[in-house]
Design a protein around this motif. Structure first.
Motif, PDB file in Angstrom:
ATOM      1  N   LEU A 170       0.863  -1.184   0.000  1.00  0.00           N
ATOM      2  CA  LEU A 170       0.000   0.000   0.000  1.00  0.00           C
ATOM      3  C   LEU A 170       0.899   1.235   0.000  1.00  0.00           C
ATOM      4  CD1 LEU A 170      -2.695  -1.088   2.633  1.00  0.00           C
ATOM      5  CD2 LEU A 170      -2.775  -1.327   0.143  1.00  0.00           C
ATOM      6  N   GLU A 171       0.937   1.916  -1.134  1.00  0.00           N
ATOM      7  CA  GLU A 171       1.828   3.061  -1.295  1.00  0.00           C
ATOM      8  C   GLU A 171       1.207   4.345  -0.733  1.00  0.00           C
ATOM      9  OE1 GLU A 171       3.101   3.503  -5.351  1.00  0.00           O
ATOM     10  OE2 GLU A 171       3.021   1.333  -5.693  1.00  0.00           O
ATOM     11  N   GLY A 172       2.086   5.296  -0.392  1.00  0.00           N
ATOM     12  CA  GLY A 172       1.630   6.599   0.078  1.00  0.00           C
ATOM     13  C   GLY A 172       1.235   7.496  -1.077  1.00  0.00           C
ATOM     14  N   THR A 173       1.135   8.788  -0.809  1.00  0.00           N
ATOM     15  CA  THR A 173       0.724   9.757  -1.826  1.00  0.00           C
ATOM     16  C   THR A 173       1.631   9.701  -3.048  1.00  0.00           C
ATOM     17  OG1 THR A 173      -0.142  11.232  -0.120  1.00  0.00           O
ATOM     18  CG2 THR A 173       0.310  12.207  -2.278  1.00  0.00           C
ATOM     19  N   THR A 174       1.064   9.500  -4.212  1.00  0.00           N
ATOM     20  CA  THR A 174       1.828   9.416  -5.450  1.00  0.00           C
ATOM     21  C   THR A 174       2.628  10.691  -5.677  1.00  0.00           C
ATOM     22  OG1 THR A 174       0.141   7.979  -6.428  1.00  0.00           O
ATOM     23  CG2 THR A 174       1.670   9.058  -7.943  1.00  0.00           C
ATOM     24  N   GLY A 175       3.927  10.533  -5.921  1.00  0.00           N
ATOM     25  CA  GLY A 175       4.780  11.691  -6.186  1.00  0.00           C
ATOM     26  C   GLY A 175       5.426  12.293  -4.958  1.00  0.00           C
ATOM     27  N   SER A 176       5.079  11.778  -3.768  1.00  0.00           N
ATOM     28  CA  SER A 176       5.692  12.317  -2.541  1.00  0.00           C
ATOM     29  C   SER A 176       6.999  11.593  -2.266  1.00  0.00           C
ATOM     30  CB  SER A 176       4.742  12.156  -1.353  1.00  0.00           C
ATOM     31  OG  SER A 176       4.592  10.801  -0.992  1.00  0.00           O
ATOM     32  N   SER A 177       7.948  12.293  -1.626  1.00  0.00           N
ATOM     33  CA  SER A 177       9.251  11.680  -1.372  1.00  0.00           C
ATOM     34  C   SER A 177       9.177  10.470  -0.446  1.00  0.00           C
ATOM     35  CB  SER A 177      10.243  12.724  -0.834  1.00  0.00           C
ATOM     36  OG  SER A 177       9.772  13.358   0.328  1.00  0.00           O
ATOM     37  N   PRO A 178       8.339  10.470   0.625  1.00  0.00           N
ATOM     38  CA  PRO A 178       8.290   9.256   1.443  1.00  0.00           C
ATOM     39  C   PRO A 178       7.725   8.054   0.696  1.00  0.00           C
ATOM     40  CG  PRO A 178       6.681  10.868   2.231  1.00  0.00           C
ATOM     41  CD  PRO A 178       7.567  11.555   1.247  1.00  0.00           C
ATOM     42  N   ALA A 179       6.721   8.269  -0.146  1.00  0.00           N
ATOM     43  CA  ALA A 179       6.153   7.156  -0.915  1.00  0.00           C
ATOM     44  C   ALA A 179       7.184   6.614  -1.909  1.00  0.00           C
ATOM     45  CB  ALA A 179       4.894   7.596  -1.649  1.00  0.00           C
ATOM     46  N   ASN A 180       7.856   7.517  -2.616  1.00  0.00           N
ATOM     47  CA  ASN A 180       8.869   7.098  -3.590  1.00  0.00           C
ATOM     48  C   ASN A 180       9.979   6.290  -2.916  1.00  0.00           C
ATOM     49  OD1 ASN A 180       7.477   8.517  -5.556  1.00  0.00           O
ATOM     50  ND2 ASN A 180       8.818  10.297  -5.500  1.00  0.00           N
ATOM     51  N   ASP A 181      10.488   6.827  -1.805  1.00  0.00           N
ATOM     52  CA  ASP A 181      11.669   6.225  -1.175  1.00  0.00           C
ATOM     53  C   ASP A 181      11.340   5.003  -0.319  1.00  0.00           C
ATOM     54  OD1 ASP A 181      13.134   8.148  -2.418  1.00  0.00           O
ATOM     55  OD2 ASP A 181      13.510   9.364  -0.648  1.00  0.00           O
ATOM     56  N   ARG A 182      10.181   5.005   0.357  1.00  0.00           N
ATOM     57  CA  ARG A 182       9.806   3.822   1.139  1.00  0.00           C
ATOM     58  C   ARG A 182       9.562   2.626   0.224  1.00  0.00           C
ATOM     59  NH1 ARG A 182       5.831   7.065   5.419  1.00  0.00           N
ATOM     60  NH2 ARG A 182       7.559   8.000   6.603  1.00  0.00           N
ATOM     61  N   LYS A 183       9.066   2.902  -0.953  1.00  0.00           N
ATOM     62  CA  LYS A 183       8.889   1.829  -1.953  1.00  0.00           C
ATOM     63  C   LYS A 183      10.253   1.355  -2.454  1.00  0.00           C
ATOM     64  CE  LYS A 183       6.626   0.661  -6.316  1.00  0.00           C
ATOM     65  NZ  LYS A 183       6.068  -0.591  -5.757  1.00  0.00           N
ATOM     66  N   LYS A 184      11.123   2.300  -2.755  1.00  0.00           N
ATOM     67  CA  LYS A 184      12.452   1.973  -3.272  1.00  0.00           C
ATOM     68  C   LYS A 184      13.230   1.091  -2.300  1.00  0.00           C
ATOM     69  CE  LYS A 184      16.680   4.295  -4.895  1.00  0.00           C
ATOM     70  NZ  LYS A 184      17.318   5.633  -5.091  1.00  0.00           N
ATOM     71  N   GLY A 185      13.249   1.486  -1.016  1.00  0.00           N
ATOM     72  CA  GLY A 185      13.993   0.728  -0.014  1.00  0.00           C
ATOM     73  C   GLY A 185      13.429  -0.662   0.218  1.00  0.00           C
ATOM     74  N   PHE A 186      12.096  -0.742   0.303  1.00  0.00           N
ATOM     75  CA  PHE A 186      11.424  -2.026   0.537  1.00  0.00           C
ATOM     76  C   PHE A 186      11.594  -2.959  -0.650  1.00  0.00           C
ATOM     77  CE2 PHE A 186       7.730  -4.850   0.413  1.00  0.00           C
ATOM     78  CZ  PHE A 186       7.673  -5.322   1.721  1.00  0.00           C
ATOM     79  N   ASP A 187      11.267  -2.456  -1.842  1.00  0.00           N
ATOM     80  CA  ASP A 187      11.289  -3.287  -3.042  1.00  0.00           C
ATOM     81  C   ASP A 187      12.678  -3.843  -3.334  1.00  0.00           C
ATOM     82  OD1 ASP A 187       8.687  -2.445  -3.129  1.00  0.00           O
ATOM     83  OD2 ASP A 187       8.753  -1.679  -5.179  1.00  0.00           O
ATOM     84  N   ALA A 188      13.725  -3.057  -3.023  1.00  0.00           N
ATOM     85  CA  ALA A 188      15.098  -3.491  -3.291  1.00  0.00           C
ATOM     86  C   ALA A 188      15.456  -4.715  -2.455  1.00  0.00           C
ATOM     87  CB  ALA A 188      16.078  -2.354  -3.007  1.00  0.00           C
ATOM     88  N   VAL A 189      15.033  -4.730  -1.197  1.00  0.00           N
ATOM     89  CA  VAL A 189      15.308  -5.874  -0.326  1.00  0.00           C
ATOM     90  C   VAL A 189      14.513  -7.095  -0.779  1.00  0.00           C
ATOM     91  CG1 VAL A 189      15.089  -6.787   2.028  1.00  0.00           C
ATOM     92  CG2 VAL A 189      15.914  -4.458   1.672  1.00  0.00           C
ATOM     93  N   ILE A 190      13.240  -6.888  -1.078  1.00  0.00           N
ATOM     94  CA  ILE A 190      12.368  -7.995  -1.502  1.00  0.00           C
ATOM     95  C   ILE A 190      12.904  -8.645  -2.786  1.00  0.00           C
ATOM     96  CG2 ILE A 190      10.047  -8.621  -2.269  1.00  0.00           C
ATOM     97  CD1 ILE A 190      10.376  -7.948   0.764  1.00  0.00           C
ATOM     98  N   ALA A 191      13.412  -7.807  -3.699  1.00  0.00           N
ATOM     99  CA  ALA A 191      13.916  -8.312  -4.984  1.00  0.00           C
ATOM    100  C   ALA A 191      15.096  -9.273  -4.816  1.00  0.00           C
ATOM    101  CB  ALA A 191      14.320  -7.149  -5.879  1.00  0.00           C
TER     102      ALA A 191
END
Length: 325
Positions: A170-191
């Motif tokens: 569940l992503e945060g506000t589209t285009g916001s820095s926390p949503a962009n970066d929290r996705k980036k950090g999480f997805d990188a580990v999962i990958a």
């Protein structure tokens, strides 16, 4: 005919003046040392516990810091937040404290404040660094490492699931820095973990009820999901409600991990419904006051004043309930 040496001197002087003008434009506006300041705090919205706590923190520090605080509420609209900053510029405030709702739309407001000679301190969220830079266009960014927050949430989930999970994000506000970066950090580990897969990722706009609605829809589309990662606690609490409505046990049938550290999240952890949450502190008042005071004294401010975040799970949630908000 003008003497060649004199021509060179004139050209050199003109070039020096040009360089000087460019140099003057490379720095953020200064903040004069005074006993009191008119400070604008352009809040993005006040519709959730995190934002309310952030606004309260600014209001509580105002008197101690010698601030006459002008507070606005953009109601979740980037356009309204830009207009709020414009109003503060028109009121000739001494300083603007801004949590930009989105990375790109708020850049014109930051640049307009710079042109008006008003320093801006960004808190909580940043703007697009490729366009506007700390130290040049605004004083600094005070906030957490959002990429690290996402990474820590993912590392907990990998461990808690034994390296096997079907994940809804569940992503945060589209285009916001926390949503962009929290996705980036999480997805990188999962990958990096073959047994972990994100099967759906959609924005819930950091809101509890929208998080519930999106979670409900994604759970119907992916009934085999075994984990939910929410970019904030409000969406996570909404997701828990959706899980219960679907007859699933949050924390058992589906693991839930999130970010923020709200009281509701800490309570959910103690109840076994949420596994963990990474703190993202909303208490920016004191650190913003201190940073502004240092800047007024002419001290060098780093482009990023990093806020350190705690981590809560079943081992410490109850003991740290007072940290919730």
């Amino acid at each position: 005919m003008q003497h060649p040496r004199r021509s060179l001197l004139v050209l050199a002087a003109a070039a020096a003046a040009c360089v000087s003008a460019l140099a003057a434009d490379t720095g953020a506006p200064k903040l004069a040392q005074k006993s009191s300041y008119k400070v604008g705090f352009a809040q993005s919205e006040n519709n959730n516990p995190w934002r309310i706590a952030e606004t309260k923190s600014m209001q509580e520090v105002a008197a101690k810091c010698g601030w006459q605080l002008v507070v606005t509420d953009a109601g979740g609209s980037a356009a309204k937040q830009v207009a709020d900053v414009d109003s503060m510029i028109a009121q000739k405030v001494d300083l603007i404290v801004l949590p930009p709702r989105e990375e790109k739309p708020l850049i014109p407001a930051v640049m307009k404040a710079k042109k008006a000679g008003i320093p801006v301190i960004l808190v909580d969220r940043n703007v697009d660094q490729k366009v506007a830079k700390a130290g040049r266009d605004y004083v600094t960014f005070i906030g957490s490492d959002f990429v690290d927050q996402g990474r820590r949430a993912a590392e907990w989930l990998v461990k808690a699931s034994g390296g096997k999970a079907t994940i809804i994000e569940l992503e945060g506000t589209t285009g916001s820095s926390p949503a962009n970066d929290r996705k980036k950090g999480f997805d990188a580990v999962i990958a990096k973990n073959a047994g972990m897969k994100i099967v759906a990722s959609q924005s819930g706009d950091f809101a509890r009820d929208k998080g519930r609605q999106i979670a409900q829809s994604l759970l119907q589309a992916h009934p085999g999901a075994t984990a939910i990662y929410a970019h904030n606690d409000e969406m996570a609490i909404g997701a828990i409600t959706a899980l219960e409505a679907a007859g699933k046990k949050a924390g058992k049938d589906v693991l839930v991990v999130s970010i923020d550290g709200t009281k509701d999240a800490l309570t959910a952890i103690t109840q076994g419904k949420m596994g963990a949450t990474v703190q993202s502190s909303p208490f920016f008042g004191p650190v913003t006051c201190k940073t502004a005071q240092r800047y007024a004294k002419g001290e060098s401010i780093p482009p990023w004043v990093k806020v350190e975040d705690k981590f809560y799970d079943t081992s410490n949630a109850q003991a740290n309930m007072a940290d919730g908000y």
